[in-house]
Design an enzyme around this catalytic site. Structure first.
Site, PDB file in Angstrom:
ATOM      1  N   GLN A 158      59.566 134.402 108.283  1.00 45.21           N
ATOM      2  CA  GLN A 158      60.180 135.603 108.842  1.00 45.21           C
ATOM      3  C   GLN A 158      61.224 135.229 109.897  1.00 45.21           C
ATOM      4  O   GLN A 158      60.988 134.381 110.762  1.00 45.21           O
ATOM      5  CB  GLN A 158      59.088 136.506 109.459  1.00 45.21           C
ATOM      6  CG  GLN A 158      59.561 137.855 109.926  1.00 45.21           C
ATOM      7  CD  GLN A 158      59.991 138.798 108.802  1.00 45.21           C
ATOM      8  OE1 GLN A 158      59.597 138.644 107.657  1.00 45.21           O
ATOM      9  NE2 GLN A 158      60.825 139.773 109.135  1.00 45.21           N
ATOM     10  N   LYS A 185      54.223 143.285 104.682  1.00 44.04           N
ATOM     11  CA  LYS A 185      54.421 142.398 103.525  1.00 44.04           C
ATOM     12  C   LYS A 185      53.085 141.837 103.056  1.00 44.04           C
ATOM     13  O   LYS A 185      52.786 141.789 101.865  1.00 44.04           O
ATOM     14  CB  LYS A 185      55.389 141.248 103.897  1.00 44.04           C
ATOM     15  CG  LYS A 185      56.842 141.701 104.042  1.00 44.04           C
ATOM     16  CD  LYS A 185      57.746 140.601 104.605  1.00 44.04           C
ATOM     17  CE  LYS A 185      59.168 141.128 104.799  1.00 44.04           C
ATOM     18  NZ  LYS A 185      60.092 140.146 105.382  1.00 44.04           N
ATOM     19  N   ASP A 226      62.786 134.440  99.533  1.00 44.90           N
ATOM     20  CA  ASP A 226      63.791 135.147 100.326  1.00 44.90           C
ATOM     21  C   ASP A 226      65.205 134.965  99.760  1.00 44.90           C
ATOM     22  O   ASP A 226      66.121 135.694 100.135  1.00 44.90           O
ATOM     23  CB  ASP A 226      63.806 134.566 101.745  1.00 44.90           C
ATOM     24  CG  ASP A 226      63.264 135.521 102.768  1.00 44.90           C
ATOM     25  OD1 ASP A 226      63.232 136.730 102.498  1.00 44.90           O
ATOM     26  OD2 ASP A 226      62.879 135.041 103.844  1.00 44.90           O
TER      27      ASP A 226
HETATM   28  N1  GUN Z   1      63.955 139.471 108.932  1.00 42.78           N
HETATM   29  C1  GUN Z   1      64.465 140.674 108.617  1.00 42.78           C
HETATM   30  N2  GUN Z   1      64.559 140.823 107.278  1.00 42.78           N
HETATM   31  C2  GUN Z   1      64.093 139.691 106.737  1.00 42.78           C
HETATM   32  C3  GUN Z   1      63.917 139.240 105.392  1.00 42.78           C
HETATM   33  O1  GUN Z   1      64.235 139.924 104.413  1.00 42.78           O
HETATM   34  N3  GUN Z   1      63.390 137.978 105.259  1.00 42.78           N
HETATM   35  C4  GUN Z   1      63.051 137.215 106.321  1.00 42.78           C
HETATM   36  N4  GUN Z   1      62.561 136.004 106.073  1.00 42.78           N
HETATM   37  N5  GUN Z   1      63.198 137.596 107.579  1.00 42.78           N
HETATM   38  C5  GUN Z   1      63.713 138.832 107.768  1.00 42.78           C
END
Ligand code: GUN
Length: 284
Positions: free
Chosen positions: A93, A49, A116
């Site tokens: 995350q 990311k 998110d």
């Molecule tokens: N963990 C797995 N997928 C995601 C996501 O799309 N966002 C976040 N914040 N954590 C994750």
């Protein structure tokens, strides 16, 4: 005839190029990603990311806290990022270490900065049919369908999984696109009978190969979101042999995963527009 491959890597590259143009028009877009602890998969996701954000010209801040960070430490950091004018978007995350209650952290991120789309205000607006920030993986699924000319209106859409980050929001997006939506989950009886009706199937349960060719309606569009690391490599929720039956299928890897990253970047641009007042975010 084997299914048309819904190539997420190629579509994500197009979206990321578009994001880069928008970032340069806006002048500055700031994204903070927060990683707490040592979950190996989360480390990989956050690195991807962060790298993609930097490549798009986003001012990306990669913030890390140790495995033993307290809930107070995370909340204090989120508060700081909420008040930081250089930061348009905040992503924490998941999963978080066990001593931290995820809901508290999810609630703490300012809704306008919640790239998110999991703050209750954003989740609630999606439920109400007035989406603001939307979770990236579901948004990526909808982009993949649109890019292949698949209009969900009037179609039977079957969603496997009811997670906050994929199953529920993708069901809401499909509903908003006028599909007839069925949500299947761990207590669903006779899963195959539901999946077999699906013109569109989104599998997001993390059970390798749970969607088999016998379960799929010929010509259906099948999106694989499940990802499990096995000794034999990465496996999706969809048995690759489904390609012999489906009309469209996302590859694993290279399907919904790259789209998640691209849509996060797009959300960051949206967050910058919200914060500049170029896009309206309802006042709370
Ligand atoms: N963990 C797995 N997928 C995601 C996501 O799309 N966002 C976040 N914040 N954590 C994750």
């Amino acid at each position: 005839m084997p299914a048309t491959v819904m190539d997420g890597t190629a579509l994500a590259a197009e979206i990321r190029a578009g994001v880069a143009r928008e970032v340069s028009e806006l002048g500055h877009v700031g994204l903070a990603t927060v990683l707490v602890g040592d979950d190996p998969a989360s480390h990989v996701y956050i690195s991807l990311k962060h790298k993609a954000a930097v490549e798009a010209g986003i001012d990306a801040r990669d913030v890390r806290l140790p495995q033993d960070a307290s809930e107070g430490d995370v909340l204090a950091l989120v508060d700081e990022l909420n008040r930081d004018d250089e930061i348009d978007g905040v992503l924490v995350q998941l999963p978080l270490p066990a001593q931290i209650e995820e809901t508290r952290v999810t609630y703490a991120v300012a809704p306008q900065k919640d790239v998110d789309g999991i703050h209750p205000v954003n989740a609630g607006n999606l439920y109400l049919g007035t989406p603001l920030h939307v979770p990236a993986t579901p948004a990526g699924c909808m982009e993949l369908l649109a890019a292949h000319g698949i209009d969900p209106a009037g179609e039977e859409a079957i969603v496997l999984g009811r997670s906050e980050i994929v199953g529920r929001p993708v069901a809401m997006l499909l509903l908003q696109a006028h599909a007839t939506v069925t949500m299947c989950h761990s207590r669903t009886q006779d899963l195959a009978s539901h999946v077999r009706r699906g013109d569109i199937v989104v599998a997001a349960v993390g059970v390798p190969g749970i969607v088999t060719p016998e379960m799929v309606k010929p010509g259906a569009a099948v999106l694989d979101v499940g990802l499990t690391r096995t000794e034999a490599g990465i496996r999706g929720d969809v048995d690759p042999a489904v390609a012999e039956v489906a009309g469209h299928l996302t590859p694993m890897p290279g399907g919904t995963g790259p789209m998640t990253i691209a849509m996060l970047l797009r959300s960051s641009v949206k967050a910058a527009r919200f914060r500049r007042g170029v896009l309206a975010y309802p006042s709370l």
